[in-house]
Design an enzyme around this catalytic site. Structure first.
Site, PDB file in Angstrom:
ATOM      1  N   ARG A  73       9.419   2.587   3.894  1.00 49.83           N
ATOM      2  CA  ARG A  73       8.297   2.852   3.813  1.00 49.83           C
ATOM      3  C   ARG A  73       6.680   2.106   4.431  1.00 49.83           C
ATOM      4  O   ARG A  73       5.769   2.486   4.869  1.00 49.83           O
ATOM      5  CB  ARG A  73       8.365   1.762   2.532  1.00 49.83           C
ATOM      6  CG  ARG A  73       7.660   2.991   1.509  1.00 49.83           C
ATOM      7  CD  ARG A  73       5.968   2.149   0.636  1.00 49.83           C
ATOM      8  NE  ARG A  73       6.098   0.710   0.429  1.00 49.83           N
ATOM      9  CZ  ARG A  73       5.097  -0.313   0.926  1.00 49.83           C
ATOM     10  NH1 ARG A  73       3.855   0.084   0.911  1.00 49.83           N
ATOM     11  NH2 ARG A  73       5.638  -1.841   0.476  1.00 49.83           N
ATOM     12  N   ASP A  74       6.722   0.867   4.186  1.00 42.93           N
ATOM     13  CA  ASP A  74       5.252  -0.079   4.858  1.00 42.93           C
ATOM     14  C   ASP A  74       5.933   0.208   6.130  1.00 42.93           C
ATOM     15  O   ASP A  74       4.235   0.062   6.962  1.00 42.93           O
ATOM     16  CB  ASP A  74       5.849  -1.508   4.274  1.00 42.93           C
ATOM     17  CG  ASP A  74       4.114  -2.328   4.025  1.00 42.93           C
ATOM     18  OD1 ASP A  74       3.696  -1.939   4.610  1.00 42.93           O
ATOM     19  OD2 ASP A  74       4.579  -3.024   4.007  1.00 42.93           O
ATOM     20  N   TYR A  95       5.677  -4.543  -8.022  1.00 41.31           N
ATOM     21  CA  TYR A  95       4.854  -5.006  -7.007  1.00 41.31           C
ATOM     22  C   TYR A  95       3.160  -6.245  -7.440  1.00 41.31           C
ATOM     23  O   TYR A  95       2.866  -5.649  -8.207  1.00 41.31           O
ATOM     24  CB  TYR A  95       4.353  -4.528  -5.992  1.00 41.31           C
ATOM     25  CG  TYR A  95       5.442  -4.438  -4.952  1.00 41.31           C
ATOM     26  CD1 TYR A  95       5.228  -5.067  -3.866  1.00 41.31           C
ATOM     27  CD2 TYR A  95       5.678  -2.864  -4.160  1.00 41.31           C
ATOM     28  CE1 TYR A  95       5.975  -4.812  -2.741  1.00 41.31           C
ATOM     29  CE2 TYR A  95       6.687  -2.739  -3.062  1.00 41.31           C
ATOM     30  CZ  TYR A  95       7.006  -3.790  -2.957  1.00 41.31           C
ATOM     31  OH  TYR A  95       7.920  -3.613  -1.659  1.00 41.31           O
ATOM     32  N   GLU A 141       0.153  -6.535  -6.185  1.00 36.58           N
ATOM     33  CA  GLU A 141      -0.594  -6.175  -5.334  1.00 36.58           C
ATOM     34  C   GLU A 141      -1.223  -7.486  -4.728  1.00 36.58           C
ATOM     35  O   GLU A 141      -2.249  -7.616  -6.397  1.00 36.58           O
ATOM     36  CB  GLU A 141      -1.491  -4.867  -5.352  1.00 36.58           C
ATOM     37  CG  GLU A 141      -1.732  -4.236  -3.925  1.00 36.58           C
ATOM     38  CD  GLU A 141      -2.429  -3.175  -3.313  1.00 36.58           C
ATOM     39  OE1 GLU A 141      -2.918  -2.632  -2.536  1.00 36.58           O
ATOM     40  OE2 GLU A 141      -2.479  -2.449  -4.857  1.00 36.58           O
ATOM     41  N   THR A 149      -0.812  -9.719   0.878  1.00 39.67           N
ATOM     42  CA  THR A 149      -0.866  -8.368   1.196  1.00 39.67           C
ATOM     43  C   THR A 149      -1.680  -8.254   2.721  1.00 39.67           C
ATOM     44  O   THR A 149      -1.360  -7.302   3.137  1.00 39.67           O
ATOM     45  CB  THR A 149      -1.381  -7.723  -0.564  1.00 39.67           C
ATOM     46  OG1 THR A 149      -0.633  -7.098  -0.947  1.00 39.67           O
ATOM     47  CG2 THR A 149      -1.673  -5.777   0.602  1.00 39.67           C
ATOM     48  N   HIS A 194       6.656 -10.526  -0.101  1.00 42.99           N
ATOM     49  CA  HIS A 194       6.706 -10.033   1.502  1.00 42.99           C
ATOM     50  C   HIS A 194       5.507 -10.536   2.055  1.00 42.99           C
ATOM     51  O   HIS A 194       4.261 -10.064   1.668  1.00 42.99           O
ATOM     52  CB  HIS A 194       6.187  -8.157   0.372  1.00 42.99           C
ATOM     53  CG  HIS A 194       5.863  -7.226   1.787  1.00 42.99           C
ATOM     54  ND1 HIS A 194       6.396  -5.926   0.982  1.00 42.99           N
ATOM     55  CD2 HIS A 194       4.611  -7.026   1.718  1.00 42.99           C
ATOM     56  CE1 HIS A 194       5.909  -5.556   1.887  1.00 42.99           C
ATOM     57  NE2 HIS A 194       4.813  -5.421   2.384  1.00 42.99           N
ATOM     58  N   HIS A 226       3.240 -10.630   5.025  1.00 47.12           N
ATOM     59  CA  HIS A 226       2.450 -10.193   6.709  1.00 47.12           C
ATOM     60  C   HIS A 226       2.229 -10.756   7.469  1.00 47.12           C
ATOM     61  O   HIS A 226       1.888 -12.178   7.577  1.00 47.12           O
ATOM     62  CB  HIS A 226       1.210  -9.116   5.500  1.00 47.12           C
ATOM     63  CG  HIS A 226       1.461  -7.561   5.295  1.00 47.12           C
ATOM     64  ND1 HIS A 226       1.685  -6.605   6.229  1.00 47.12           N
ATOM     65  CD2 HIS A 226       1.979  -7.530   4.390  1.00 47.12           C
ATOM     66  CE1 HIS A 226       1.981  -5.243   5.373  1.00 47.12           C
ATOM     67  NE2 HIS A 226       2.276  -5.443   3.259  1.00 47.12           N
TER      68      HIS A 226
END
Length: 530
Positions: free
Chosen positions: A32-33, A160, A162, A195, A223, A225
């Site tokens: 997905r990501d 999520y 976000e 994010t 999650h 990044h």
């Protein structure tokens, strides 16, 4: 409620630091990501193969395989994955990202046969007001309505938040209001994304501990990044802060600078935190290579765990230390990850590197032969970035079959050229028994031009018969590398006898030229060097 409290500790974090194992759930989002990496698009059968590898081979706890409503091709891929997962008993481990859209995403996910939605909600007030143009209360009610729809359809919900990282920094009251509004709605996991990759480990540790303290019964995922190259550090901080789940992607694929690489997450959690995951480490390299092939994104050679170079010792002193007491090894043993340690061959090679590779190949040489092989490898390493273990038998053969007599024929310099539409040319300067000659010629190829120049010299200036080239064979080590060493073996007929000489070089023409000069020296030696 808006500030981050001081002195907040997490029992989970303390347990890990004191050596008691804690369990961390891994959710991989490569499909997905990871597919949001620029230029990456998996076709349905590739998605299915990666999903199978992640669950069957690596034993990842959960995988996020798509975003809802993207395309018919995506729907086909998710349907295939869910069909296989249902038959294999993995369906509860398949997740799809969906949106707060009054059930449109839920219907898409249900049509695919999936039973889990990762519902994308706005984790910062700025996103809520500026992107959705709604008040927090309106957004929270929309989320609750979609959760009720999912529950009616038998679909489990993760949420999520976000842009949570900006939310917890700049609008923490909004984040806590959202948690208060949703914590009793039957949500299985709250997933906290950085994010835009803005957090550092110290901030993340404080923020995660705050979330865990205020909502002790909630399962939080993190999650990461990698915009500031802090994804892995932030993963460790999140687990130290009491987070129970971590999101990864194979090879760090993902939007912009990517996500936290699965292999690195596994290694750092196990070795630096004493955490337990269900990952089968020995399959990490195989799955990384599969994703590399399907994605078209090459793994950097120095990427930890999976890079080509990370288990290769270059300096001779390292090989020597490993021979004596594994002095240059750490806990990242290559065998853990289905790999083996290698010792580079090149201009920095020492005797220990050579001996390690010879031992691996089962080759035994005398001290003098080893010295000559080492000198040859260093010479070749000045021309070629990598001398591989596969090259080594060729080098040994070249050295052991080299003419040991005096050099009667010395190639002082030469130039061969080729151009489209023109015949290749060769010009050379050569010394034969102390006398220097210069000659040039053209031919049907670079080596042919070189040979015609030599033949012209022997016929016109030396009045000598040139040996007849009876056979010409070229071979390279297995593996298909474009920079592999080339071994040229030439069979000659001269004075009713057969001779074979070989040349070794990264360039095929030069390898053939070396074999030729060896033959000319052999001729002179047989003739007494006159």
């Amino acid at each position: 409620m808006g500030g981050v409290g001081k002195g907040v500790t997490s029992p989970t974090a303390n347990q890990g630091l004191n050596g008691h194992s804690v369990s961390v759930e891994i959710m991989d989002t490569t499909l997905r990501d990871g597919e949001q990496t620029s230029g990456v698009s998996f076709v349905p059968h590739e998605k299915l193969m990666v999903a199978r590898a992640l669950l069957n081979d690596l034993n990842v706890d959960r995988i996020e395989v798509a975003s809802a409503r993207v395309s018919e091709g995506e729907k086909d891929a998710v349907t295939r994955i869910c069909k296989w997962a249902r038959q294999s008993g993995f369906l509860h481990r398949i997740e799809v990202l969906g949106f707060v859209d009054d059930g449109t995403s839920l219907k898409w996910i249900d049509d695919c046969g999936c039973v889990n939605i990762n519902l994308l909600c706005k984790g910062s007030e700025k996103h809520c007001r500026n992107q959705l143009k709604k008040t927090p209360e309106e957004h929270f009610e929309d989320i609750r309505r979609n959760i009720r729809m999912a529950q009616d359809m038998g679909i489990s919900v993760n949420v999520y938040l976000e842009d949570w990282s900006n939310g917890i920094k700049n609008s923490p009251d909004y984040v806590f209001a959202m948690m208060d509004a949703l914590k009793d709605c039957g949500i299985k996991r709250f997933m906290l994304p950085d994010t835009l990759g803005i957090l550092n480990p110290l901030e993340l540790l404080l923020f995660m501990r705050k979330m865990v303290k205020l909502y002790p019964g909630v399962h939080f995922d993190f999650h990461a990044h990698n915009d500031y190259d802090l994804a892995i550090s932030n993963v460790l901080a999140a687990v130290l802060g009491g987070c129970k789940g971590i999101h990864t992607s194979v090879n760090g694929l993902g939007e912009r600078a990517g996500n936290a690489p699965l292999a690195s997450v596994q290694a750092i959690l196990k070795d630096q935190f004493n955490a337990h995951t269900n990952i089968k480490e020995e399959r990490l390299n195989d799955v990384s290579r599969m994703v590399e092939n399907y994605s078209g994104i090459a793994i950097p050679p120095n990427r930890p765990i999976t890079g080509d170079s990370v288990f290769t010792q270059v300096a001779g002193v390292h090989a020597d230390g490993d021979n004596k007491a594994n002095l240059y090894c750490n806990d990242l043993l290559p065998e853990r990850f289905g790999r083996k340690r290698e010792y580079a061959l090149g201009k920095n090679s020492g005797k220990a590197n050579i001996l390690k590779n010879l031992e691996e190949l089962g080759l035994e040489l005398t001290s003098e032969q080893t010295r000559r092989v080492t000198e040859r490898i260093i010479e070749l390493g000045d021309k070629k970035e990598v001398v591989t273990q596969e090259d080594l038998p060729y080098i040994v053969s070249d050295v052991l079959n080299s003419v040991s007599q005096a050099e009667h024929v010395k190639l002082l310099s030469y130039m061969v050229s080729t151009a489209y539409g023109l015949k290749p040319m060769a010009a050379l300067k050569i010394e034969i028994n102390g006398e220097t000659h210069e000659v040039n010629a053209s031919g049907n190829g670079q080596f042919d031009a070189f040979m015609k120049a030599l033949k012209q010299l022997y016929k016109d200036k030396l009045d000598r018969r040139f040996p007849h080239l009876a056979n010409y064979a070229v071979s390279i080590p297995p593996g298909g590398r474009t920079d592999a060493l080339v071994q040229t073996v030439i069979t000659w007929e001269w004075n009713d006898r057969i001779y074979r000489t070989r040349g070794l070089d990264a360039d095929q023409t030069e390898a053939a030229i070396k074999a030729t000069i060896k033959m000319l020296n052999l001729m002179e030696e047989k003739m007494g060097g006159s």
